[in-house]
Design a protein around this motif. Structure first.
Motif, mmCIF file in Angstrom:
data_model
loop_
_atom_site.group_PDB
_atom_site.id
_atom_site.type_symbol
_atom_site.label_atom_id
_atom_site.label_comp_id
_atom_site.label_asym_id
_atom_site.label_seq_id
_atom_site.Cartn_x
_atom_site.Cartn_y
_atom_site.Cartn_z
ATOM 1 N N ALA A 63 0.830 -1.203 0.000
ATOM 2 C CA ALA A 63 0.000 0.000 0.000
ATOM 3 C C ALA A 63 0.865 1.254 0.000
ATOM 4 C CB ALA A 63 -0.929 0.002 1.217
ATOM 5 N N ARG A 64 1.866 1.296 0.865
ATOM 6 C CA ARG A 64 2.744 2.480 0.931
ATOM 7 C C ARG A 64 3.501 2.672 -0.385
ATOM 8 N NH1 ARG A 64 -0.028 1.579 4.882
ATOM 9 N NH2 ARG A 64 -1.381 2.521 3.351
ATOM 10 N N GLN A 113 2.472 1.759 -3.387
ATOM 11 C CA GLN A 113 1.491 2.248 -4.358
ATOM 12 C C GLN A 113 1.228 3.739 -4.148
ATOM 13 O OE1 GLN A 113 1.089 0.547 -6.901
ATOM 14 N NE2 GLN A 113 -0.611 -0.875 -6.749
ATOM 15 N N GLU A 114 1.101 4.153 -2.881
ATOM 16 C CA GLU A 114 0.853 5.561 -2.574
ATOM 17 C C GLU A 114 2.022 6.433 -3.033
ATOM 18 O OE1 GLU A 114 0.036 5.677 1.622
ATOM 19 O OE2 GLU A 114 -1.643 4.290 1.380
ATOM 20 N N ARG A 115 3.247 5.949 -2.837
ATOM 21 C CA ARG A 115 4.427 6.709 -3.274
ATOM 22 C C ARG A 115 4.512 6.789 -4.793
ATOM 23 N NH1 ARG A 115 6.682 3.783 0.942
ATOM 24 N NH2 ARG A 115 7.626 2.279 -0.481
ATOM 25 N N ILE A 123 -3.437 7.536 -5.551
ATOM 26 C CA ILE A 123 -3.652 6.422 -4.619
ATOM 27 C C ILE A 123 -3.332 6.953 -3.222
ATOM 28 C CG2 ILE A 123 -2.950 4.119 -3.878
ATOM 29 C CD1 ILE A 123 -2.368 3.428 -6.767
ATOM 30 N N THR A 124 -4.308 6.847 -2.330
ATOM 31 C CA THR A 124 -4.200 7.400 -0.986
ATOM 32 C C THR A 124 -4.557 6.338 0.053
ATOM 33 O OG1 THR A 124 -6.497 8.158 -1.057
ATOM 34 C CG2 THR A 124 -4.809 9.726 -1.809
ATOM 35 N N PRO A 125 -4.234 6.587 1.338
ATOM 36 C CA PRO A 125 -4.704 5.659 2.365
ATOM 37 C C PRO A 125 -6.223 5.503 2.258
ATOM 38 C CG PRO A 125 -3.129 7.187 3.301
ATOM 39 C CD PRO A 125 -3.433 7.672 1.899
ATOM 40 N N LYS A 179 -6.610 2.662 7.578
ATOM 41 C CA LYS A 179 -5.735 3.282 6.573
ATOM 42 C C LYS A 179 -4.419 2.532 6.371
ATOM 43 C CE LYS A 179 -7.920 7.717 6.961
ATOM 44 N NZ LYS A 179 -8.976 7.322 6.112
ATOM 45 N N ILE A 182 -6.379 0.933 0.626
ATOM 46 C CA ILE A 182 -6.010 2.084 -0.196
ATOM 47 C C ILE A 182 -7.202 2.478 -1.057
ATOM 48 C CG2 ILE A 182 -3.511 1.679 -0.272
ATOM 49 C CD1 ILE A 182 -3.900 0.333 -3.028
#
Length: 122
Positions: free
Chosen positions: A63-64, A66-68, A73-75, A81, A85
């Protein structure tokens, strides 16, 4: 209403309904289309035209990453959270990425079910 958001949501719905043992409905509110396997949520599609997102379960490390890698894409909204995602339309959000996210979420949830409750179990 963004066409990209419509496609993201339609892609997610189609991917979810192609998986075995999936049910869906609106158990929380009319604006949240919820997909479950054996009664466990693995996908939420937000029907709000101003907020076209999907929310899926995801391993925290993935998840982290993907967010980066993607600004849209957010929590996860609505849920823990760390383990969820939300994906919105944006640069790099492809049909394949959405389909993979839905299938990965399903696999995470189904894989944690007791064997007797997993789709296809005898």
């Amino acid at each position: 209403m963004s066409a990209a958001g419509d496609r993201l949501q339609d892609t997610a719905r189609q991917a979810a309904l192609a998986l075995p043992g999936v049910s869906h409905g609106y158990p929380f509110t009319p604006g949240l289309d919820v997909y479950k396997v054996a009664g466990k949520v693995f996908l939420i599609v937000t029907d709000d035209p101003d907020e076209q997102i999907i929310t899926v379960k995801c391993e925290p490390e993935h998840a982290r990453a993907q967010e980066r890698g993607h600004a849209s894409i957010t929590p996860g909204r609505y849920l823990d959270k760390r383990h969820w995602i939300s994906l919105g339309p944006g640069l790099g959000i492809t049909k394949r990425l959405v389909t993979d996210a839905v299938e990965d979420s399903y696999d995470l949830v189904a894989g944690r079910l007791p064997r007797r409750d997993r789709p296809g179990a005898r």
